[in-house]
Design a protein around this motif. Structure first.
Motif, short mmCIF file in Angstrom:
data_model
loop_
_atom_site.label_atom_id
_atom_site.label_comp_id
_atom_site.label_asym_id
_atom_site.label_seq_id
_atom_site.Cartn_x
_atom_site.Cartn_y
_atom_site.Cartn_z
N PHE A 48 8.09 -3.82 18.94
CA PHE A 48 9.09 -4.90 19.73
C PHE A 48 9.94 -5.51 19.37
N ILE A 49 10.27 -5.63 18.01
CA ILE A 49 11.70 -5.15 18.01
C ILE A 49 12.82 -4.99 18.42
N GLU A 50 12.41 -3.10 19.14
CA GLU A 50 13.28 -2.84 20.08
C GLU A 50 13.53 -3.40 21.29
N ALA A 51 12.36 -3.51 21.83
CA ALA A 51 12.59 -3.91 23.01
C ALA A 51 12.73 -5.48 22.87
N GLY A 52 13.35 -6.42 22.52
CA GLY A 52 13.67 -7.83 21.82
C GLY A 52 13.76 -8.58 21.39
N TRP A 53 11.91 -8.66 20.71
CA TRP A 53 11.34 -9.57 20.95
C TRP A 53 11.39 -10.05 19.52
N GLN A 54 12.16 -11.61 19.22
CA GLN A 54 12.02 -12.38 17.29
C GLN A 54 10.43 -12.07 17.26
N VAL A 55 10.28 -11.25 16.37
CA VAL A 55 8.78 -11.32 15.95
C VAL A 55 8.77 -12.29 14.45
N ALA A 56 7.82 -12.43 14.11
CA ALA A 56 7.54 -13.49 12.72
C ALA A 56 6.22 -12.39 12.86
N VAL A 57 5.59 -12.46 11.45
CA VAL A 57 3.60 -11.47 11.34
C VAL A 57 3.78 -12.45 10.48
N THR A 58 2.44 -12.56 10.51
CA THR A 58 1.07 -12.60 9.85
C THR A 58 0.25 -11.84 8.99
N HIS A 59 -0.89 -12.84 8.60
CA HIS A 59 -1.88 -11.24 8.58
C HIS A 59 -3.14 -12.20 7.28
N SER A 60 -3.78 -11.21 7.65
CA SER A 60 -5.34 -11.90 7.12
C SER A 60 -5.79 -11.65 5.52
N ASN A 61 -6.00 -11.97 4.36
CA ASN A 61 -6.03 -11.26 3.17
C ASN A 61 -7.69 -11.77 2.66
N ALA A 62 -8.69 -12.19 3.64
CA ALA A 62 -10.18 -12.54 2.99
C ALA A 62 -11.07 -11.28 2.03
N PRO A 63 -10.37 -10.19 2.13
CA PRO A 63 -11.15 -8.41 1.44
C PRO A 63 -10.52 -9.31 -0.02
N GLN A 64 -8.81 -9.10 0.31
CA GLN A 64 -8.11 -8.88 -1.08
C GLN A 64 -7.95 -9.37 -2.18
N VAL A 65 -8.22 -10.92 -1.50
CA VAL A 65 -7.70 -12.47 -2.30
C VAL A 65 -9.10 -12.39 -2.77
N GLY A 66 -10.28 -11.52 -2.41
CA GLY A 66 -12.07 -12.22 -3.16
C GLY A 66 -11.41 -10.91 -4.17
N MET A 67 -11.20 -9.97 -4.06
CA MET A 67 -10.94 -8.58 -4.89
C MET A 67 -9.79 -9.17 -6.31
N ILE A 68 -9.05 -9.41 -5.72
CA ILE A 68 -7.71 -10.39 -6.76
C ILE A 68 -7.84 -11.11 -7.21
N HIS A 69 -9.00 -12.06 -7.19
CA HIS A 69 -9.45 -13.00 -7.63
C HIS A 69 -10.47 -12.89 -8.88
N THR A 70 -11.94 -12.08 -8.10
CA THR A 70 -12.74 -11.40 -9.68
C THR A 70 -11.40 -9.98 -10.55
N ALA A 71 -10.80 -9.45 -10.09
CA ALA A 71 -10.16 -8.84 -10.63
C ALA A 71 -9.53 -9.32 -12.11
N MET A 72 -9.28 -10.82 -11.50
CA MET A 72 -8.00 -11.53 -12.42
C MET A 72 -9.09 -12.31 -13.62
N ASN A 73 -10.51 -12.66 -12.98
CA ASN A 73 -10.84 -13.00 -13.29
C ASN A 73 -11.77 -12.74 -14.38
N GLU A 74 -12.46 -11.93 -13.83
CA GLU A 74 -12.71 -10.85 -14.81
C GLU A 74 -12.15 -9.77 -16.21
N PHE A 75 -11.08 -9.91 -15.86
CA PHE A 75 -10.19 -8.86 -16.74
C PHE A 75 -10.06 -10.65 -17.99
#
Ligand code: ADP
Ligand code: CP
Length: 311
Positions: free
Chosen positions: A36-63
């Motif tokens: 897309f960038i090569e084709a001339g678009w200005q790109v903003a990227v955003t993303h999911s995080n539900a599996p990751q944030v759950g994993m991090i929360h468990t790790a941080m709080n158990e440890f």
């Protein structure tokens, strides 16, 4: 002539749910973003995080409890960690893909905070699934820790947390500055870190914002031409999962709201994508939203796949 702008919102398929999956998925995703960038678009990227944030929360709080000197971390801090953990891979993946093509642009992840309304009704009813799927036994242990869980038919149990609507993007000016400089920004990851204003201070909220709603708000704020939600299906269906399931290639705002009224879209998966698209498009702005898979991303821009929502 001003360049066209696109917000690309990456779901689990384009991102994976843990580090090895993420490394592999980001390799493929970065190629499409670079196209897309090569084709001339200005790109903003955003993303999911539900599996990751759950994993991090468990790790941080158990440890945090297991070792002297380690401390636990609230959900808002875990959201910030998920933005860093995912953004780090994405920005390096996109950077490398651009360099291979002789394109010299900076890619930056902005730790993005999202203002939420402290009186949002969503705080009273945790509904946003996060983390891994659990057995009934593990779900019981989770409840004993004071967390909420919900059964997902056929898949097990999952933690659920509050998911307030995003009201405004705290770092929007820096995001716009990066876009105006024709560089690449990764922002509002995982829906943004939910915060509430307390005088001069922003206080993190114990919640996870729906990334599709954050993507829609980001697309509106940067005045994007296209909001592209990349998910696990090539298109949205009518009568999803039923014998008379039919793909929707195009829908206008009236059709989209009629289908919403009819309950065509599952509340925790497709509904926020459609609502965010409708909200982004608005009236008289010549914008479009596309819901499709990573594989169909380029074809969908030429109306050759995906579901296109326009006024
Ligand atoms: N009407 C529908 N048409 C297509 N998919 C639907 C529909 N309603 C619900 N879905 C589900 O939405 C899922 C995509 O949303 P989600 O799992 O939240 O993905 P992402 O991580 O990409 O945001 C699809 O895999 C499908 O199971
Ligand atoms: N924050 C968020 O909506 O993440 P998922 O897309 O992983 O549910």
């Amino acid at each position: 002539m001003a360049k066209k702008r696109i917000v690309m919102a990456l779901g689990h398929n384009a991102l994976g749910t843990n580090l090895p999956e993420q490394k592999e998925a980001v390799g493929k995703t970065a190629k499409v973003i670079a196209d897309f960038i090569e084709a001339g678009w200005q790109v903003a990227v955003t993303h999911s995080n539900a599996p990751q944030v759950g994993m991090i929360h468990t790790a941080m709080n158990e440890f945090g409890k297991l070792h002297d000197g380690y401390t636990s971390a609230p959900m808002s801090v875990c959201s910030a960690m998920s933005q860093g953990y995912i953004g780090y891979d994405l920005q390096n993946g996109i950077r490398a893909e651009l360099l291979k093509r002789g394109i010299y642009k900076s890619v930056a992840t902005i730790l993005t905070q999202m203002m939420v309304n402290p009186y949002d009704e969503a705080f009273y009813t945790p509904m946003k699934p996060i983390g891994r799927f659990m057995s009934a036994e593990d779900a019981k242990l989770e409840e004993e820790k004071g967390n909420y869980v919900e059964e997902v038919p056929g898949k097990g149990f999952r933690r659920v947390v509050a998911s307030p609507k995003p009201v405004s993007i705290v770092e929007i000016d820096i995001i716009k500055a990066i876009m105006d400089a024709d560089q690449i920004v990764i922002a509002c990851g995982g829906g943004g870190i939910p915060v509430m204003e307390q005088g001069y201070v922003l206080k993190g909220a114990s919640a996870v914002i729906e990334k599709d709603r954050a993507a829609g708000l980001l697309a509106k704020e940067i005045d994007a031409d296209v909001l592209m939600i990349l998910t696990s299906v090539d298109h949205v269906d009518l009568n999803f999962g039923k014998a008379n399931e039919t793909p929707i290639s195009q829908m206008n705002l009236k059709e989209a709201s009629d289908y919403i009224q009819d309950g065509q879209f599952e509340s925790s998966s497709m509904l926020p994508k459609i609502e965010a698209s409708v909200d982004f498009i608005g009236h008289g702005r010549n914008r479009k939203a596309i819901i499709t898979s990573l594989e169909m991303a380029k074809a969908s821009l030429e109306d050759k796949g995906g579901t296109i929502i326009a006024e």
